[in-house]
Design a protein around this motif. Structure first.
Motif, PDB file in Angstrom:
ATOM      1  N   LYS A 205       0.841  -1.204   0.000  1.00 39.15           N
ATOM      2  CA  LYS A 205       0.000   0.000   0.000  1.00 39.15           C
ATOM      3  C   LYS A 205       0.877   1.255   0.000  1.00 39.15           C
ATOM      4  CE  LYS A 205      -3.866  -1.908   2.686  1.00 39.15           C
ATOM      5  NZ  LYS A 205      -4.575  -1.789   3.986  1.00 39.15           N
TER       6      LYS A 205
ATOM      7  N   ASP B 233      -5.236   3.808   7.123  1.00 34.99           N
ATOM      8  CA  ASP B 233      -5.328   2.440   6.603  1.00 34.99           C
ATOM      9  C   ASP B 233      -6.121   2.401   5.299  1.00 34.99           C
ATOM     10  OD1 ASP B 233      -4.695  -0.279   6.653  1.00 34.99           O
ATOM     11  OD2 ASP B 233      -6.631  -0.788   7.550  1.00 34.99           O
ATOM     12  N   ASP B 234      -5.870   3.404   4.448  1.00 30.48           N
ATOM     13  CA  ASP B 234      -6.591   3.516   3.187  1.00 30.48           C
ATOM     14  C   ASP B 234      -5.658   4.206   2.191  1.00 30.48           C
ATOM     15  OD1 ASP B 234      -8.358   5.531   1.417  1.00 30.48           O
ATOM     16  OD2 ASP B 234      -9.552   3.733   1.851  1.00 30.48           O
ATOM     17  N   GLU B 235      -5.329   3.531   1.100  1.00 27.81           N
ATOM     18  CA  GLU B 235      -4.375   4.075   0.133  1.00 27.81           C
ATOM     19  C   GLU B 235      -4.839   5.396  -0.478  1.00 27.81           C
ATOM     20  OE1 GLU B 235      -2.613   1.295  -2.848  1.00 27.81           O
ATOM     21  OE2 GLU B 235      -3.671  -0.215  -1.644  1.00 27.81           O
ATOM     22  N   GLU B 236      -6.078   5.436  -0.924  1.00 28.45           N
ATOM     23  CA  GLU B 236      -6.555   6.637  -1.614  1.00 28.45           C
ATOM     24  C   GLU B 236      -6.587   7.847  -0.682  1.00 28.45           C
ATOM     25  OE1 GLU B 236     -10.177   8.321  -4.399  1.00 28.45           O
ATOM     26  OE2 GLU B 236     -10.346   6.300  -3.567  1.00 28.45           O
ATOM     27  N   ARG B 237      -7.115   7.648   0.497  1.00 29.56           N
ATOM     28  CA  ARG B 237      -7.172   8.763   1.456  1.00 29.56           C
ATOM     29  C   ARG B 237      -5.755   9.224   1.824  1.00 29.56           C
ATOM     30  NH1 ARG B 237     -10.666   8.894   7.024  1.00 29.56           N
ATOM     31  NH2 ARG B 237     -10.610  11.140   7.260  1.00 29.56           N
ATOM     32  N   THR B 238      -4.859   8.264   2.030  1.00 30.49           N
ATOM     33  CA  THR B 238      -3.466   8.594   2.336  1.00 30.49           C
ATOM     34  C   THR B 238      -2.848   9.398   1.205  1.00 30.49           C
ATOM     35  OG1 THR B 238      -3.193   6.666   3.761  1.00 30.49           O
ATOM     36  CG2 THR B 238      -1.187   7.618   2.821  1.00 30.49           C
TER      37      THR B 238
END
Length: 133
Positions: free
Chosen positions: A40, A73-78
């Protein structure tokens, strides 16, 4: 830059990201015990470097992205929070090839420590901690 130069630069950036992934927050169980989280992080950093080719990938970006990934714990949000941090919140030259913003801040920190906290400055010298990039 022509397309060949850009492709070569991007290839070098992706190689550097791949080298740094397993060095990023390796003591944290989130990364050390879960290979999928390293993937991720790799995806977030690669996406950022492709989405913002003038910045690409710079030292410490992996730690910022890794910390954000541990929180969300979220790729897009990160990815989107990393973009906002680097492009809108952090000083302009913190994440550039020269890293001149960070270099300047470290120099200022060193001078301020000498002036206002000489005991801390002396301790850092005795411990051979160098405030330089």
């Amino acid at each position: 830059e022509n397309d060949t130069d850009l492709q070569s630069k991007q290839r070098l950036i992706l190689e550097q990201i791949d080298k740094d992934i397993h060095r990023t927050l390796a003591d944290e169980s989130y990364f050390g015990e879960h290979e999928e989280n390293n993937l991720k992080l790799r995806n977030v950093l690669r996406a950022f470097s492709i989405h913002h080719p003038k910045i690409g990938y710079c030292q410490s970006m992996n730690f910022v992205a890794g910390g954000l990934l541990m929180i969300f714990d979220d790729e897009e949000r990160t990815f989107w929070v990393l973009c906002r941090l680097i492009l809108e919140i952090m000083p302009t030259d913190y994440y550039s090839l020269s890293m001149s913003g960070v270099v300047t801040d470290v120099q200022v920190l060193g001078k301020l420590l000498k002036q206002h906290h000489p005991a801390v400055d002396s301790l850092l010298e005795r411990l051979e901690v160098k405030l330089e990039i």
